[in-house]
Write a protein that holds these residues in place. Sequence first.
Motif, PDB file in Angstrom:
ATOM      1  N   VAL A 182       7.448   7.651  -4.129  1.00  9.20           N
ATOM      2  CA  VAL A 182       8.884   7.474  -3.935  1.00  9.20           C
ATOM      3  C   VAL A 182       9.140   7.632  -2.445  1.00  9.20           C
ATOM      4  O   VAL A 182       8.612   8.535  -1.803  1.00  9.20           O
ATOM      5  CB  VAL A 182       9.729   8.438  -4.806  1.00  9.20           C
ATOM      6  N   GLU A 183       9.865   6.679  -1.926  1.00  8.27           N
ATOM      7  CA  GLU A 183      10.189   6.658  -0.505  1.00  8.27           C
ATOM      8  C   GLU A 183      11.614   7.171  -0.343  1.00  8.27           C
ATOM      9  O   GLU A 183      12.465   6.929  -1.214  1.00  8.27           O
ATOM     10  CB  GLU A 183      10.126   5.191  -0.042  1.00  8.27           C
ATOM     11  N   GLY A 184      11.873   7.846   0.748  1.00  6.63           N
ATOM     12  CA  GLY A 184      13.244   8.270   1.027  1.00  6.63           C
ATOM     13  C   GLY A 184      13.614   7.873   2.447  1.00  6.63           C
ATOM     14  O   GLY A 184      12.744   7.838   3.324  1.00  6.63           O
ATOM     15  N   VAL A 232      10.034  -0.989   1.578  1.00  7.06           N
ATOM     16  CA  VAL A 232      11.390  -1.046   1.002  1.00  7.06           C
ATOM     17  C   VAL A 232      12.415  -0.511   2.009  1.00  7.06           C
ATOM     18  O   VAL A 232      13.540  -1.004   2.088  1.00  7.06           O
ATOM     19  CB  VAL A 232      11.489  -0.290  -0.347  1.00  7.06           C
ATOM     20  N   GLN A 233      12.001   0.483   2.824  1.00  2.92           N
ATOM     21  CA  GLN A 233      12.890   0.967   3.909  1.00  2.92           C
ATOM     22  C   GLN A 233      13.360  -0.200   4.759  1.00  2.92           C
ATOM     23  O   GLN A 233      14.527  -0.333   5.085  1.00  2.92           O
ATOM     24  CB  GLN A 233      12.138   1.834   4.920  1.00  2.92           C
ATOM     25  N   VAL A 234      12.360  -1.012   5.151  1.00  2.11           N
ATOM     26  CA  VAL A 234      12.659  -2.110   6.066  1.00  2.11           C
ATOM     27  C   VAL A 234      13.630  -3.084   5.410  1.00  2.11           C
ATOM     28  O   VAL A 234      14.623  -3.500   6.008  1.00  2.11           O
ATOM     29  CB  VAL A 234      11.355  -2.835   6.483  1.00  2.11           C
ATOM     30  N   THR A 262       0.828  -1.212   0.000  1.00  2.00           N
ATOM     31  CA  THR A 262       0.000   0.000   0.000  1.00  2.00           C
ATOM     32  C   THR A 262       0.860   1.257   0.000  1.00  2.00           C
ATOM     33  O   THR A 262       0.358   2.354  -0.139  1.00  2.00           O
ATOM     34  CB  THR A 262      -0.886   0.033   1.252  1.00  2.00           C
ATOM     35  N   HIS A 263       2.144   1.082   0.196  1.00  7.29           N
ATOM     36  CA  HIS A 263       3.079   2.206   0.173  1.00  7.29           C
ATOM     37  C   HIS A 263       4.481   1.659  -0.123  1.00  7.29           C
ATOM     38  O   HIS A 263       4.678   0.440  -0.186  1.00  7.29           O
ATOM     39  CB  HIS A 263       3.048   3.028   1.468  1.00  7.29           C
ATOM     40  N   THR A 264       5.424   2.573  -0.338  1.00  7.93           N
ATOM     41  CA  THR A 264       6.787   2.113  -0.627  1.00  7.93           C
ATOM     42  C   THR A 264       7.601   1.945   0.664  1.00  7.93           C
ATOM     43  O   THR A 264       8.767   1.553   0.626  1.00  7.93           O
ATOM     44  CB  THR A 264       7.512   3.086  -1.583  1.00  7.93           C
ATOM     45  N   PHE A 285      -0.577   0.202  -4.294  1.00  7.40           N
ATOM     46  CA  PHE A 285      -1.959  -0.185  -4.618  1.00  7.40           C
ATOM     47  C   PHE A 285      -2.860   0.010  -3.403  1.00  7.40           C
ATOM     48  O   PHE A 285      -2.481  -0.350  -2.288  1.00  7.40           O
ATOM     49  CB  PHE A 285      -1.991  -1.661  -5.038  1.00  7.40           C
ATOM     50  N   ARG A 286      -4.027   0.568  -3.663  1.00  5.61           N
ATOM     51  CA  ARG A 286      -4.989   0.709  -2.568  1.00  5.61           C
ATOM     52  C   ARG A 286      -6.397   0.501  -3.080  1.00  5.61           C
ATOM     53  O   ARG A 286      -6.680   0.760  -4.256  1.00  5.61           O
ATOM     54  CB  ARG A 286      -4.893   2.108  -1.936  1.00  5.61           C
ATOM     55  N   HIS A 287      -7.264   0.078  -2.171  1.00  5.11           N
ATOM     56  CA  HIS A 287      -8.657  -0.147  -2.524  1.00  5.11           C
ATOM     57  C   HIS A 287      -9.372   1.210  -2.536  1.00  5.11           C
ATOM     58  O   HIS A 287      -9.984   1.620  -1.554  1.00  5.11           O
ATOM     59  CB  HIS A 287      -9.278  -1.100  -1.491  1.00  5.11           C
TER      60      HIS A 287
END
Length: 355
Positions: free
Chosen positions: A222-224, A185-187, A180-182, A206-208
Motif C-alpha cells: 500500500v502506497e501513501g 500510482v503516486q505519479v 514492481t511497486h505501488t 510483482f518482482r523476479h
Amino acid sequence: MSSLRDRIEGLRKAFEESARKAGDARALEELRNAFLGRKKGHVTLLFEDLKSVPAGEKREAGQLINELKDFVQEWLRQKAASGVASVSGGGSITTHGYKTEGGTDLTLPGRKRYVGTPHPLTLFEQEIERVFLGMGFTIEEGPEIETDYYNFEALNFPPYHPARDKWDTLFIKGDLLLRTHTSPVQVRVMERSKPPIRIICPGRVFRHETPDPTHLPMFMQVEGLVVDEGVTFAHLKGTLEYFLRALFGEKVKVRFRPSFFPFTEPSAEVDIECIVCGGRDAACRVCGGTGWKEILGSGMVHPQVLKNVNIDPEKYSGWAFGLGIDRTAMLALGIPEMRYFYENDLRFLRQFGTK
Ligand code: DAH
C-alpha cells in the motif's frame, strides 16, 4: 405369577387407552417416558420385579414383559412413522435428547455449511484502509501492467540507473512491465490532481524473486502520499507512528533507519520489532535473528518527482511511503510463512474472518 400377569395386562390396557388420546409429539414422548423411561418406566420396573419371580416362572414372565415392551415400542414407532412425531407435525415437539422411533436424533446439530470469508490479506488491507480513511485519506488505484515511465522514470530513476537493480523487474514487452511497486500510482494521481493530496493506494506488485518465507514474486503493497504546502518530515514520522500503533498496539517498537530511494530525499526505512520471535531466536526464519523486520520505505517526495508532474516544489512539499501488506500482516497475525497466503489451504484460510 398370576399377579404379575394381571399387572402386565393392566399396563397394556392403560397404554392403549393413553395412546388413543396422545395426539401430538409431546404426548407421545410423555407416553414413551411413562412406559419405557430408563428409571421409572412401567415396563422397566416390571423387569426389576422379575428378579423376585421364582426361578421356574422367570422364563415365561420375562417373555410376557418383553412382549409388552415390543408392543409399546412398535406402537410408538408406527405412530412416529405416520408423521405425528415429525418436527413439521405441529411445532410442539420437545427434543431433549430423544431419538424419534425412526432413528433420527433431533438434537443433533444441523449440517454445517461453510460460507466463504474474505481472504486474510483483504481483511488486513481493509484494516489499514480504515486507519487512513479515519485520517482523511482517500483510496486510489492504478494498473498492474505499467510503463517504464511510471514505474521508474517519473520516479527519478533515469534509464540505466543502478538503483533499478533493487527492483527485480518482470518485463513484458518493449516499454511494458509488471509494476514492481505501488509508487507509480503516486505519479498518476499527482498528474491528474492538484494539492492538497492525501491518498493511499493498495495493490498487487510483482518482482523476479525466488520464493522463501518472506519473499514472493507477487505480493501486496500500500502506497501513501501527502502533498501540500508546509508538509515536513515530522508529519511523515507522526502519521506513520500513529498508523503503526493503531495496527500493532500502543506499545509496539518501531525504528526509522536512513535509507535511499531515488524518488524521496531524505528517505527512511521503517522496521517493526519481530513479533514472531521478539528478537529472542537467533535462527528466526522471519527476522533472521535481528529482532527487527523492515515493513515500509518512506521519505520526502523528491523535488524532481514533483517537477515531473508539474507541481511546483518551491511551493509544495510532500511525503510518501510504501508498505508491504503481506509482511506486515505476517507480523500482526504471527504467521511465519508468506506462502500460506497464496496456497489457498482452507485449514489456513478458515482461521480468519467470521466463520
Ligand atoms: N516503492 C518502494 C519499494 O517498493 C517503497 C517506498 C519507499 C514507497 C519510499 C514510497 C516511498 O512511497 O516514499 O520498496
